[in-house]
Design an enzyme around this catalytic site. Structure first.
Site, mmCIF file in Angstrom:
data_model
loop_
_atom_site.group_PDB
_atom_site.id
_atom_site.type_symbol
_atom_site.label_atom_id
_atom_site.label_comp_id
_atom_site.label_asym_id
_atom_site.label_seq_id
_atom_site.Cartn_x
_atom_site.Cartn_y
_atom_site.Cartn_z
ATOM 1 N N LYS A 52 0.844 -1.193 0.000
ATOM 2 C CA LYS A 52 0.000 0.000 0.000
ATOM 3 C C LYS A 52 0.879 1.243 0.000
ATOM 4 O O LYS A 52 1.920 1.278 0.665
ATOM 5 C CB LYS A 52 -0.904 -0.005 1.236
ATOM 6 C CG LYS A 52 -1.955 1.111 1.247
ATOM 7 C CD LYS A 52 -2.830 1.067 2.504
ATOM 8 C CE LYS A 52 -3.921 2.139 2.483
ATOM 9 N NZ LYS A 52 -4.791 2.083 3.706
ATOM 10 N N SER B 171 -9.892 2.605 2.822
ATOM 11 C CA SER B 171 -8.909 3.272 1.992
ATOM 12 C C SER B 171 -7.962 2.316 1.241
ATOM 13 O O SER B 171 -7.358 2.716 0.255
ATOM 14 C CB SER B 171 -8.056 4.204 2.854
ATOM 15 O OG SER B 171 -7.236 3.468 3.742
ATOM 16 N N SER C 129 -10.238 0.399 7.139
ATOM 17 C CA SER C 129 -9.619 0.471 5.808
ATOM 18 C C SER C 129 -9.024 -0.825 5.287
ATOM 19 O O SER C 129 -8.655 -0.908 4.124
ATOM 20 C CB SER C 129 -8.551 1.561 5.787
ATOM 21 O OG SER C 129 -9.175 2.830 5.761
#
Ligand SMILES: [Mg+2]
Ligand SMILES: [Zn+2]
Lengths: 95, 493, 487
Positions: free
Chosen positions: B78, B159, B183
């Site tokens: 990420k 997210s 998230s």
């Protein structure tokens, strides 16, 4: 709590965010809404409740007083938008 | 032999070890899939060389007989994790082109364990969002589509949207995510994969771009429970550089995996039954309850009285911390700088931050600045931290009666891009079931439960006591065996 | 009570002063990072990644800095808060990379204490300390290097400071000066700050207001970063005068931050920092509360040295020194160290004799040479030996002065000097009697007058005898033998 446009401008100033007039117009009701929504917390009886300090019980560890970092100015300045003579450079500040 | 992209983390590790295929073959297969999957916009940066170098090292290690736990496994990272020499943006214009001179502890741990990096994964800007629509680098598409033939572009959730989409579309066997208020879990639920947020403090925050420090936790996202256990084991561990890191040994989560949960007591919090939640979510929940009962667990209804206050408390605490954490993006030392002509320092700050941050980030900075500003601290922030303490106490009391909790992960299946942009609060409600565990720092996993009527994945969440990742993983495994979730989004991209 | 007053057109005004002293904690590394605190390094060479606030970097507190703050608190009899925590003070400035200063607003590590100061009048006054908290220093801006840029050096960023906040208990520049000097003395005894004001290790924010005696407090101004005792006193005088004039001309004092300009000896308003006075303090979520163990606190206490007040009392009480000697010998930690080394030297000189010698002979010499005691050319051991030679009659006062001068120039030991230059004093009665006989023979008139009853001439004979012996004769013996000879 309803947030008026003057308040929005003040908060934006504190947060160092330039805001256009229409952003201000949009933000005022938006923030009022969100703040109005979070204000339901006021209902909760928190008599004698201490605010949370550590999510998971844990003790703060401390570092020893030894020098472990430094002497890497190039790395520190590598990503700077403007750096001169080993300094970061910012628009002149008049004190 | 099957497509190598059919192989997950454990399968690649074992295949490389057993010599069924080389690490390089596996890396090349995933690099090809990553390139073929660009339409999903899951990756913001591709780093094939990194993946191949790690693969070659793994193949060499196999010969010399010193394979590491993740030798030959290529992963997606990420873009919230700082990666040395590789652009790290946190999904923001503000950090476009920023190349850290350091490696985050978590990504460093994974690489030290032999893993390679396929690329950096797209995400909501500074991890603020639940649909990946706040990224400065474009929406991520979910590989899933509704079965109505309409081809509406769906969100992978957020997210960690790029992470979820990449795993679900087989563009990576496993990835890192971060979870501040759901998230990891909500995108996992939206895309039919598994993702776990460990106990706060298990994974070091050092080198992870901060959103809300008291909530941020890194965790793995993968195709199944075992792969998550393997990755989490490599990611977790004490780090003296993070003052909130837990100084505890990392358990052998994979070795101790067991789907035998007979006699475990599993709580069903009644406050999680809320109005406006689609019947299919409740149906999936009931099904999940039946599966765990079938696995020999005892089902107990419990109460978490302050549940409805979790989301409002979260939307005071997280923005407050964020407003301060994001003050460092000022155009001086790194990242974007916008200098208005004849402008002074403050004009530079205001112009830079106005241009560098997107609408949602600005909105949260404004909320956070407001609730901390003079005269409001006690009414908002302090009150929220007290309510947070009560929410944690609710869980403590529930865990006096039960070992684990089972709840839905999200109040809906994946929605269409743009559907919720107009209404921030509607967007925030996505995390209504995920946020309470975040506020209490508890380990929580999302596992696929099935499909809804539109053919979209639904996930359920299992929450455990602090540090009981093993209990969470084991129950999830028992769940997984019974759910037998094998559905796939067919590759249209 | 100070009777310091500002004479205004409308009468007398009283000045009310409070000080916030920022003292740099003595430590090798910074408060939350492993970067060095050494003074005067190349710009940005002592910067850890967290000091420059790179994304994802985290603070970890330096134990030594907590220890020094606690020891300092104990030295001013303050309450120590075993539970404290760090807060974020949020504001934007070019010398503040994080966009916040990590400080302690709600729960400082040290609570209320007090310091006793001595005033010229001989009176003492107790100044209350409100709190001591730890916080990060900011970076340094240079404005004169480039026409349109200010340059930023982060070497100081994150260095540990103790902010020592006094109560508004001071009423005159003298009291403020005495307070800062005493505070500095204590910090240097404790070893928690080097007190070096030139290098900025101690700076004061000076809060000043004026009022008619007996009235309620007036509005105060805060003059920032004043870095010498002299300037602090000047700021108070100037600021008090300015406020009185302002009020008497019908104006009002606004609460504001001001800056002192030593060249012009004036303060001016510092508008640039005014707008951001909403600091949005909240507990730093990167850090847990600081919880100090009993063992830690005990170690802090055990490690405290004897402090100036206690030392002074002991010098007066146990050593029987004069109040004056006791106070000058304990004011500076180096002086006390030198004096105690002197007492411990092989000769074990008598304390009173030693204290007189140090305060008169040694201080006099050091003044002439413009040297501090830590750079004295004469060691405590040499001083002890010299005092010993005076005590055992080897040297007369006059000889001792000569020998000391030679010691200051050459650094040689007094014994060696006496030997080499034959400066010994003699008590050899035979030799002295011979000289006396000679003196009496050479001064028949005086002898006659003395015998005629002019006893005052006794001193004349003593002088003549000493002169004839180049001062090396033992005065006591000379007196005794002269009395005999003069019958
Ligand atoms: Mg101050
Ligand atoms: Zn301060």
């Amino acid at each position: 709590m309803s947030v008026d446009e003057a308040k929005v401008r003040h908060i934006a100033k504190l947060a160092r965010l330039a805001v256009t007039d229409e952003e201000v117009r949009a933000l005022a009701p938006e923030l009022s809404n969100i703040l109005g929504w979070v204000e339901q917390l006021g209902e909760v009886n928190v008599e004698g409740v201490a605010p949370m300090t550590a999510v998971i019980p844990n003790i703060l560890r401390l570092r020893e007083d030894i020098v472990t970092e430094g002497d890497r100015r190039d790395a520190v300045l590598a990503n700077a938008p403007v750096a001169e003579h080993g300094f970061f450079a910012v628009p002149k500040v008049i004190e | 032999m099957a497509e190598l992209t059919e192989f997950g983390v454990a399968a690649i590790r074992d295949g490389v070890k057993g010599g069924t295929f080389s690490a390089r073959e596996a890396a090349e297969a995933y690099i090809a899939a990553m390139e073929a999957g660009r339409a999903l916009n899951a990756y913001v940066v591709e780093t094939p060389d990194h993946a191949l170098a790690a693969a070659d090292a793994a193949d060499a290690a196999r010969v010399s007989g010193d394979l590491k736990p993740l030798s030959g496994v290529p992963l997606g990272i990420k873009d919230l994790f700082c990666t040395e020499g590789v652009q790290t943006t946190a999904g923001s214009r503000m950090l476009e082109g920023y190349k850290p001179v350091y490696e985050s502890t978590v990504s460093g741990n994974l690489f030290a364990a032999g893993a390679g990096m396929l690329g950096k994964l797209n995400m909501d800007e500074f991890a603020m969002g639940s649909s990946n629509e706040t990224s400065a680098f474009g929406n991520v598409l979910s590989p899933w589509r509704r079965n109505d033939g309409g081809n509406v572009a769906l969100t992978p959730g957020g997210s960690s949207g790029g992470s979820a989409s990449a795993v679900s579309a087989r563009l990576a066997p496993g990835v890192t995510g971060t979870d501040t208020g759901g998230s990891i879990r909500q995108p996992a639920a939206f895309t039919g994969i598994t993702g776990i947020k460990p106990t706060y403090g298990r994974c070091s925050r050092w080198g992870v771009v901060a959103f809300a420090s008291s909530l941020d936790q890194a965790g793995p996202m993968a195709r199944d429970v075992r792969d998550c256990a393997i990755l989490l084991e490599a990611m977790a561990g004490f780090d003296a550089k993070d003052a909130t890191s837990l100084d505890l040994p990392v358990p052998n989560w994979e070795a101790l995996l067991s789907s035998d949960i007979r006699g475990k007591r599993i709580g069903i919090p009644k406050e999680y039954r809320i109005d406006g939640v689609p019947a299919e979510i409740d149906a999936a929940w009931e099904q999940g309850i039946a599966w765990l009962r079938d696995a020999g667990a005892e089902i107990v209804e419990v109460s978490l009285p302050h549940t409805k206050y979790a989301l409002p408390a979260y939307y005071i605490i997280a923005p407050a911390e964020a407003s301060s954490n994001l003050a460092r993006y000022d155009g001086v030392r790194y990242g974007l700088r916008v200098q208005p002509a004849q402008g002074g320092l403050n004009d530079m700050y205001e112009a830079t931050r106005a241009a560098g941050f997107g609408a949602e980030v600005k909105r949260r900075i404004m909320i956070g600045t407001y609730v901390l500003s003079a005269g409001f601290y006690d009414a908002y922030f302090n009150q929220a931290q007290k309510v947070r303490a009560l929410i944690a106490r609710d869980f403590e009391q529930a865990f006096a009666q039960v070992d684990l909790l089972l709840t839905p992960t999200a109040p809906s299946a994946a929605f269409g891009l743009g559907e919720k942009l107009a209404d921030p609060i509607a967007m925030y409600l996505n995390d209504v079931f995920a946020v309470p565990a975040s506020l209490a720092g508890l380990p929580a996993i999302s596992v696929p439960a099935g499909l809804d009527g539109q053919g979209l994945p639904l996930g359920l969440q299992i929450i455990g006591r602090p540090l009981d990742e093993q209990g969470v993983l084991n129950a999830a495994l028992a769940f997984e065996e019974r759910a037998g979730f094998t559905h796939r989004a067919e590759a249209w991209w | 009570m100070s009777d310091y007053r500002i004479q205004g057109a409308t009468g007398e005004w009283e000045v009310v002063i409070g000080l916030e002293v920022h003292a740099q904690v003595t430590s090798k590394a910074k408060l939350f990072s492993g970067a060095s605190t050494a003074f005067g390094a190349e710009p940005n060479t002592q910067v850890a990644l967290v000091d420059a606030a790179f994304p994802g970097m985290l603070p970890v507190p330096n134990e030594e800095c907590l220890r020094q703050a606690v020891r300092t608190g104990m030295a001013i009899n303050a309450e120590i808060n075993a539970w404290s925590r760090f807060d974020r003070k949020n504001y934007f400035y070019a010398d503040l990379p994080q966009g916040y200063q990590i400080s302690q607003l709600y729960h400082p590590i040290v609570g209320e204490g007090e310091i006793e100061v001595d005033l010229e009048s001989g009176a003492t006054k107790t100044i209350g300390i409100e709190r001591i908290h730890l916080e990060q220093d900011a970076g340094k801006l240079m404005h004169d290097q480039h026409p349109s840029f200010s340059y930023v050096d982060l070497n100081r960023t994150g260095v540990a400071l103790m902010e020592i906040v006094s109560r508004a208990d001071m009423r005159s520049p003298e009291e403020a000066g005495a307070y800062v000097r005493k505070l500095r003395s204590i910090l240097r005894y404790v070893g928690s700050c080097d007190g070096n004001m030139e290098q900025g290790s101690m700076r004061a924010d000076v809060n000043v207001s004026v009022r008619k005696p007996g009235d309620a407090l007036g509005t105060r101004t805060e003059t920032k970063n004043v870095n010498s005792v002299r300037f602090i006193m000047a700021v108070i005088e100037h600021e008090a005068r300015r406020q009185v004039d302002l009020i008497e001309d019908g104006g009002i004092v606004v609460q504001e931050t001001r800056l002192y300009d030593p060249d012009r000896n004036e303060t001016r308003s510092l508008r640039s920092k005014e707008d951001a006075h909403d600091y949005r303090y909240f507990p730093d979520p990167d850090l847990l509360p600081v919880e100090l163990s009993d063992a830690f606190l005990a170690e802090c206490r055990a490690s405290l040295p004897e402090l100036p007040d206690a030392k002074r009392a002991r010098y007066e009480g146990e050593l029987g020194l004069s109040a004056y000697n006791a106070s000058v010998l304990t004011a500076e930690v180096e002086t006390a160290r030198w004096f105690e080394a002197l007492l411990a030297s092989p000769g074990k000189p008598d304390a009173q004799r030693a204290s007189n010698w140090v305060t008169s002979e040694l201080f006099g010499a050091l003044n002439r040479l413009g040297k501090g005691i830590e750079e004295s050319p004469v060691t405590p051991a040499q001083g002890g030996e010299l005092i010993g030679l005076i005590a055992d009659g080897t040297l007369s006062g006059t000889l001792a002065k000569q020998v000391f001068e030679i010691m200051l120039e050459t650094g040689e030991d007094p014994g060696a000097i006496v030997e080499a230059r034959g400066l010994k004093q003699t008590s050899d009665t035979g030799a002295i009697e011979a000289v006396i006989a000679e003196v009496l023979a050479n001064n028949p008139n005086q002898l006659e007058q003395y015998r005629g009853g002019k006893e005052a001439l006794f001193g004349f004979f003593v002088g003549q005898t000493m002169k004839a012996m180049q001062g090396k004769a033992n005065p006591a013996v000379v007196n005794e033998l002269l009395k005999k000879a003069l019958g």
